[in-house]
Motif scaffolding. Structure first.
Motif, PDB file in Angstrom:
ATOM      1  N   PHE A  73       0.821  -1.076   0.130  1.00 29.73           N
ATOM      2  CA  PHE A  73       0.175  -0.028   0.040  1.00 29.73           C
ATOM      3  C   PHE A  73       0.971   1.142  -0.048  1.00 29.73           C
ATOM      4  O   PHE A  73       1.633   1.532   1.158  1.00 29.73           O
ATOM      5  CB  PHE A  73      -1.002   0.202   1.279  1.00 29.73           C
ATOM      6  N   ASP A  74       1.016   1.883  -1.294  1.00 30.50           N
ATOM      7  CA  ASP A  74       2.067   2.685  -1.170  1.00 30.50           C
ATOM      8  C   ASP A  74       1.408   4.332  -1.052  1.00 30.50           C
ATOM      9  O   ASP A  74       0.871   4.948  -1.750  1.00 30.50           O
ATOM     10  CB  ASP A  74       2.613   2.904  -2.763  1.00 30.50           C
ATOM     11  N   ILE A  75       1.560   4.751   0.120  1.00 30.01           N
ATOM     12  CA  ILE A  75       1.031   6.218   0.449  1.00 30.01           C
ATOM     13  C   ILE A  75       2.152   7.000  -0.403  1.00 30.01           C
ATOM     14  O   ILE A  75       1.721   8.353  -0.309  1.00 30.01           O
ATOM     15  CB  ILE A  75       0.877   6.568   1.954  1.00 30.01           C
ATOM     16  N   PHE A  76       3.281   6.724  -0.618  1.00 26.82           N
ATOM     17  CA  PHE A  76       4.207   7.593  -1.081  1.00 26.82           C
ATOM     18  C   PHE A  76       4.214   7.866  -2.561  1.00 26.82           C
ATOM     19  O   PHE A  76       4.718   8.720  -3.226  1.00 26.82           O
ATOM     20  CB  PHE A  76       5.690   7.077  -0.720  1.00 26.82           C
ATOM     21  N   ASP A  77       3.363   6.864  -3.336  1.00 28.51           N
ATOM     22  CA  ASP A  77       3.159   7.170  -4.597  1.00 28.51           C
ATOM     23  C   ASP A  77       2.032   8.400  -4.715  1.00 28.51           C
ATOM     24  O   ASP A  77       0.905   8.373  -4.428  1.00 28.51           O
ATOM     25  CB  ASP A  77       2.367   5.756  -5.353  1.00 28.51           C
TER      26      ASP A  77
END
Lengths: 372, 410
Positions: B266-270
């Motif tokens: 789960f990429d919150i940094f994308d």
């Protein structure tokens, strides 16, 4: 709240901020990791309950509009009042360090005529402070002053800020003279903080009286009429950072690493507002090492950072060493690169293993979008 | 394009009781996640990123923090004069009023609200889930299949299947069977609690369901099975990507910790699909001269003077000198005073840990196996305290064994 409105004068330049103020107005110079210089002047007004603020823009005002938008992040998207963009004039050979050109006010006089506020706060845009104007305004009204000039008592070093103004004040706290900054060390001078509180009617009268003669600066008019006006002086007690050169920009930035300065400016009741970007939090890798630094959101850090300020979205790759630097938004510091005493403007890219070293107190400035 | 053709109804009334003291003061959608976010940010941001600009948020359980966090939705760009965020609490009418009984009943009670917008489709979503999803694709699939209802599904591990609504489909993704929390699941295709209805059909189904006094008024238990009985066209929409219902302390902790992986699922940094949130006005984070930060996610306004390893740190957190925080979640505005040790713990919002304290697992025990220690919001743990592994500290339950520093911590 008192019926005051505000004007922030941004139509002036400085030659000494080098690259960081070349393509942008001084008001929009990035500061402290996530702010721009004008955020301080603007937030102070909003925090003091002002709901109508005009911003006199310089000719190159795209960065200012980009930052401010409709003023939402300062709660200035109002149905009554709100934020007004007041286009400044082109100044020609008018001295660029003058801050309050009458011409800029005359051209925007409708802003002053439309609002019936009694009092106006006029502010410069390049000082770092957090001040609630409520008590100054109260004092201004109680004493029935025509004007209040706000100053900071400080020591001036040699050869700095030759454009500053120093107040001469009598025993009744009344301003009796405006002087330039002397070219020698001077202790405990009352340094004018580019903050004027005045009756709106008086400003309108001055502007009407100078319609045909608007090449003057508001400060010149005050100096001419210093005998006939009741001008009070009022000190700022807290932190006050002046930005007038690349050295002062660097030093004032590094002041933000000091916990007491940071607490006072940013963590009190009144916060400094800025454009919100909805970045993710900052991620630190397993081998990162960060000391004595201010880091904004959205950064990714795998290298070493000491005594530096990182703006939003900076990437420091593994084995990179960054010390004593100001790295602005979205810069990428490549693997193994070494930066010392560098101010790296937005979107800069430092390639793998590049080495850039400035002198202490004489940082290297790399302009926007540099690739090294 | 989809303006008012589809509106979203976001169910945010649940307590999330299995989250224990994390939801004692606030509703589950308002619980902090991933440092700067609250759980509801993900569903709301999904709506914004899918161009759904009318969102009814149904609140019920302890809504104060949630309501003030949502405001008029401006943090999510959802402040519109027609549409935007509407907070929909239970209300009274001439016939009296009542609490939202089940998920279907909550929507039933707001039929007037939906009628006002009179959309073609109504998307029912939950405010408790962690995922990034563009609902537009689901709406397209719904239109293509000429479905009456589309349910978003994803495969889950067979041993977990009995926690979910389980869906069986034919080869055209048409749903043939839907069982809520089956003891003997015959498929591992789980409903994500995301339903897209044709509004005319949903309205009728809700009115039907209300006349059934035996019904729990729940979508999964009652409404969906009844529609299947009536041979309506229910289709599954296969979602690919990360989706999690953080129902328990353990899964909440794990889901947070996964963000620390090199390439988190789960990429919150994308930043291509941004997650919006309503953040406090805070300066950048400061890391002190003796700070040590390794493998962490840290938010704005933090002051880190000590050591932080493998942890998620929310906005406004203070970690004092000489303190060490390992494998922990520090929720917004919590404070760890000097010379304390926090291991595998969740420190609640505004909680304060006094100096020379030790919170969490014992020295020498394996952090992977140890239980999670939870300190509730607003708790103040006094100096020299010892809170042992796996304990949950609630208000006024501070029978903590006092411990001197010499006795071997810190």
């Amino acid at each position: 709240m008192s019926k005051a409105i505000g004007i922030i004068a941004c139509n002036y330049r400085t030659d000494s901020l080098l690259g960081i103020a070349m393509d942008r107005p001084i008001a929009a110079v990035p500061f402290g990791g996530r702010y721009r210089l004008m955020d301080f002047a603007l937030s102070n007004m909003v925090n003091s309950g002002l709901r109508t603020v005009g911003i006199i823009t310089p000719h190159l005002y795209r960065p200012i509009l980009d930052h401010l938008g409709a003023g939402k992040d300062w709660y200035l998207d109002r149905k009554t009042g709100g934020m007004f963009i007041l286009p400044g004039t082109r100044h020609g050979i008018y001295p660029r360090y003058r801050k309050f050109a009458l011409k800029d006010f005359v051209k925007n006089i409708e802003f002053l005529e439309r609002d019936n506020a009694d009092t106006i706060i006029i502010s410069g845009c390049n000082n770092i402070f957090n001040l609630d104007y409520t008590s100054v305004l109260r004092n201004h009204e109680e004493k029935e002053a025509d004007l209040t000039l706000i100053y900071k008592e400080l020591d001036l070093e040699v050869e700095e800020d030759s454009y500053g103004v120093v107040l001469k004040v009598d025993e009744n706290n009344q301003v009796v003279g405006l002087e330039g900054v002397q070219s020698q060390v001077s202790k405990n001078v009352k340094y004018f903080a580019d903050l004027i509180i005045m009756k709106t009617k008086l400003l309108r009268d001055i502007l009407k009286g100078h319609e045909d003669n608007d090449d003057m600066d508001l400060m010149d008019v005050l100096e001419e009429n210093i005998q006939s006006l009741k001008i009070l002086a009022c000190p700022i007690s807290g932190y006050f950072g002046r930005i007038f050169s690349i050295q002062s920009y660097f030093q004032r930035s590094m002041d933000m690493l000091n916990p007491s300065v940071r607490d006072e400016l940013f963590m009190g009741t009144y916060r400094i507002h800025t454009k919100i970007k909805d970045n993710p939090p900052t991620k630190y890798g397993a081998w990162s090492s960060i000391k004595d630094s201010l880091v904004s959101s959205g950064c990714t850090i795998h290298g070493n950072v000491t005594r530096s300020i990182l703006f939003r979205g900076v990437q420091v790759e593994a084995e990179a060493r960054v010390s004593n630097c100001i790295i602005m938004q979205n810069c990428v510091i490549g693997k193994g690169a070494v930066l010392e005493n560098v101010i790296l403007d937005k979107h800069g890219q430092i390639n793998t293993k590049s080495v850039i070293k400035g002198k202490n107190n004489l940082p290297v400035v790399l302009n926007k979008c540099s690739v090294v | 394009m989809l303006r008012n053709r589809c509106i979203a109804m976001l169910l945010a009334g649940g307590q999330g009781s299995r989250l224990g003291c994390l939801t004692r003061n606030i509703a589950k959608p308002a619980v902090s996640f991933g440092g700067k976010y609250r759980i509801i940010d993900f569903s709301l941001s999904n709506c914004v990123n899918s161009n759904l600009d009318t969102v009814g948020v149904l609140t019920q359980y302890k809504p104060f923090v949630l309501n003030s966090y949502l405001g008029i939705g401006s943090a999510w760009d959802l402040d519109y004069s027609r549409g935007g965020v509407h907070i929909l609490p239970p209300f009274v009418g001439e016939q009296g009023g009542r609490w939202y009984k089940g998920t279907a009943n909550a929507i039933y009670q707001n039929i007037d609200f939906i009628n006002y917008y009179n959309p073609e489709y109504v998307l029912i979503i939950s405010g408790d889930h962690i995922y990034k999803m563009n609902y537009t694709d689901m709406i397209h699939s719904h239109q293509e299949k000429k479905a009456d209802v589309t349910i978003s599904v994803l495969p889950v591990a067979p041993e977990e299947a009995s926690r979910f609504g389980i869906v069986t489909t034919d080869e055209d993704s048409k749903i043939t069977k839907f069982t809520e929390k089956p003891s003997q699941p015959d498929s591992n295709l789980a409903s994500m609690g995301i339903y897209l209805f044709n509004w005319s059909l949903l309205k009728k189904a809700l009115l039907d369901d209300e006349t059934d006094s035996k019904s729990d008024n729940d979508f999964g238990k009652n409404v969906i099975p009844r529609l299947l009985e009536q041979k309506k066209n229910l289709y599954a929409y296969w979602f690919e990507g990360y989706w999690k219902d953080v129902g328990t302390i353990e899964s909440y902790y794990d889901a947070n910790m996964e963000l620390l992986n090199d390439k988190p699922e789960f990429d919150i940094f994308d930043t291509t699909t941004r997650v919006f949130s309503n953040s406090d006005i805070l300066p950048p984070q400061y890391l002190g001269t003796k700070a040590k930060v390794r493998n962490c996610v840290i938010s704005n306004g933090c002051t880190i003077l000590g050591e932080v390893v493998n942890s998620i740190v929310a906005p406004g957190v203070y970690i004092g000198e000489g303190s060490k925080v390992e494998n922990s979640l520090l929720l917004p505005n919590s404070k760890i005073s000097n010379e304390s040790w926090v291991r595998k713990s969740i420190i609640g919002e505004h909680a304060v840990i006094g100096s020379y304290s030790s919170i969490g697992i014992k020295t020498g025990s394996n952090p992977r196996q140890a239980g999670i220690t939870v300190i509730e919001d607003n708790i103040i743990i006094e100096e020299d305290s010892l809170v042992e592994e796996g304990k949950n500290v609630y208000r006024n339950l501070g029978n903590l064994r006092s411990l001197r520093r010499e006795e071997g911590i810190g």
